[in-house]
Motif scaffolding. Sequence first.
Motif, short mmCIF file in Angstrom:
data_model
loop_
_atom_site.label_atom_id
_atom_site.label_comp_id
_atom_site.label_asym_id
_atom_site.label_seq_id
_atom_site.Cartn_x
_atom_site.Cartn_y
_atom_site.Cartn_z
N PRO A 265 0.84 -1.21 0.00
CA PRO A 265 0.00 0.00 0.00
C PRO A 265 0.87 1.25 0.00
O PRO A 265 1.77 1.39 0.83
N LEU A 266 0.60 2.16 -0.94
CA LEU A 266 1.37 3.39 -1.06
C LEU A 266 0.61 4.60 -0.53
O LEU A 266 1.21 5.62 -0.19
N LYS A 267 -0.71 4.49 -0.50
CA LYS A 267 -1.52 5.61 -0.04
C LYS A 267 -2.83 5.08 0.52
O LYS A 267 -3.39 4.11 0.01
N PHE A 268 -3.31 5.72 1.60
CA PHE A 268 -4.54 5.33 2.26
C PHE A 268 -5.38 6.59 2.45
O PHE A 268 -4.93 7.57 3.03
N THR A 269 -6.62 6.55 1.94
CA THR A 269 -7.49 7.71 2.02
C THR A 269 -8.83 7.31 2.59
O THR A 269 -9.46 6.37 2.09
N LEU A 270 -9.28 8.00 3.63
CA LEU A 270 -10.59 7.74 4.21
C LEU A 270 -11.45 8.99 4.10
O LEU A 270 -11.08 10.06 4.60
N LEU A 271 -12.59 8.85 3.41
CA LEU A 271 -13.52 9.95 3.26
C LEU A 271 -14.71 9.74 4.18
O LEU A 271 -15.29 8.66 4.22
N PRO A 272 -15.10 10.77 4.95
CA PRO A 272 -16.24 10.62 5.84
C PRO A 272 -17.56 10.64 5.07
O PRO A 272 -17.65 11.24 3.99
N SER A 273 -18.58 10.01 5.62
CA SER A 273 -19.88 9.96 4.94
C SER A 273 -20.53 11.34 4.90
O SER A 273 -21.43 11.58 4.09
N SER A 274 -20.08 12.26 5.75
CA SER A 274 -20.65 13.61 5.76
C SER A 274 -20.15 14.46 4.61
O SER A 274 -20.65 15.57 4.38
N GLY A 275 -19.17 13.96 3.85
CA GLY A 275 -18.64 14.69 2.71
C GLY A 275 -17.45 15.57 3.09
O GLY A 275 -16.95 15.54 4.21
N GLY A 276 -16.98 16.35 2.13
CA GLY A 276 -15.82 17.20 2.37
C GLY A 276 -14.53 16.47 2.08
O GLY A 276 -14.51 15.36 1.57
N LYS A 277 -13.42 17.12 2.46
CA LYS A 277 -12.12 16.54 2.17
C LYS A 277 -11.84 15.34 3.06
O LYS A 277 -12.55 15.09 4.05
N ALA A 278 -10.79 14.62 2.71
CA ALA A 278 -10.46 13.39 3.43
C ALA A 278 -10.18 13.67 4.90
O ALA A 278 -9.56 14.67 5.26
N ALA A 279 -10.64 12.77 5.76
CA ALA A 279 -10.34 12.85 7.19
C ALA A 279 -9.02 12.14 7.47
O ALA A 279 -8.26 12.56 8.34
N ILE A 280 -8.76 11.06 6.74
CA ILE A 280 -7.49 10.33 6.88
C ILE A 280 -6.96 10.09 5.47
O ILE A 280 -7.64 9.51 4.64
N ASP A 281 -5.77 10.54 5.21
CA ASP A 281 -5.20 10.41 3.87
C ASP A 281 -3.68 10.38 3.99
O ASP A 281 -3.05 11.41 4.13
N VAL A 282 -3.09 9.21 4.02
CA VAL A 282 -1.67 9.01 4.30
C VAL A 282 -0.99 8.44 3.08
O VAL A 282 -1.46 7.46 2.52
#
Length: 423
Positions: A265-282
């Motif tokens: 894994p080179l990148k991990f992105t978590l988007l919240p269900s409420s929308g907007g920018k990523a909450a977790i993006d490594v």
Amino acid sequence: MAPNDSAQITGETGETGGVPAGRRRAARYVVPVAVAGITAATIGLVPALASTGDPNLPKISAAELIEKIAASDTEQLSGTVKITTDLGIPSLGGLGGSAAGTFAPKGGAGGGEDGGSAAEPTGRLMELASGEHTLRVAADGPDKQRLSILDSAAEYSLIHNGGEVWAYDSASNEAYHAKAPAGAAKGSEKGAKGKDRTAPKDLPATPQDFAQEALKAAGDTTSVTVDGTARIAGRDAYQLVIKPKQKGSTIGSIKVAVDSKTGTPLKFTLLPSSGGKAAIDVGFTKVDFSKPAASTFDFTPPKGAKVTEADESKAAGKDQAHKAPKDAKDLKGLGAEPNVIGEGWTTVVQLDTGGVGPAAASKDMPAQAREFMDALGDKVDGKFGSGTVFKTRLVNALMTDDGKVYVGAVTKDALVKAANAAK
């Protein structure tokens, strides 16, 4: 353009679109993000890491890509990781060894006469739970790892080399030394062998760490697809997308960019269900899979550095404040018997603290302090009674007025529903 496999993965081989028998082992690596792990250290990344122009790669199914991750045996790498957090909570940066200020022993950050070392790892790594950070990482098998947090005028490093663990804070010129637990490397799993098992647990810092939390088992509550390709840190990668099928989760989707050659894994992105920018993006901005130089893992305290031995710190009780519960077993040890409500992405953990809820506790507070507490949460009521919901973009907690706590990566309504069901 990129391959696109939209078939949903389940853990049952008898269902349409299920995982073939030969891939069941790999499929078990996909699950919702564990609430405890995300709460301990939710980390995000500056978004623009992918180069322009998606690479053309051979078509691959979701099950095959999961299997590729599970089979990855990357043990040697070095590189730079960019991280940013957007959880809707205040920045914890600069609080250092005080464990982000929340569990600070007397003396606070930076040590002090009775305080812990400014280089103590748990508190410093908790800084990654908010703000923007740049990390330099290196690994050479399960016995050698190095992680450095880079600031504009200082650097904090955590080094594991064989039987020794060192941490050093250049700003305070303080070092922290501990012996690695005997056989610590033996428990490492394939695909996570580079992870430092001697560092504080549940504090992920690289895409591999986050992917291991999110990729453990596929089930009926999860949809897994391959959705395109990307160019990450100069490497061709597939995009694995994980989504909850259940309603009520604060997690909208998880995207893992997987190196097409190594399965890392080179990148991990978590988007919240409420929308907007990523909450977790490594993600990596630079990565090299060759063997790092042996000197990378060497460390000798600089002249004049204050060195704190872990055994001395524990004997003095200075480390105890940093030890938050990691799982249900730890909670039992604190006298709190957890009750798990629901399953999958909408799991809620209930605890009965035996104490007084926020409403009663705030009665003796000054008016301004009470108004501040009220502004942090939303008042709710139901069959369970009444209480207050404290929210982030991912993990929410309902504290009832009679001292019960409900925590999960779920919405406010889902917490109230769980509390009503437990009544």
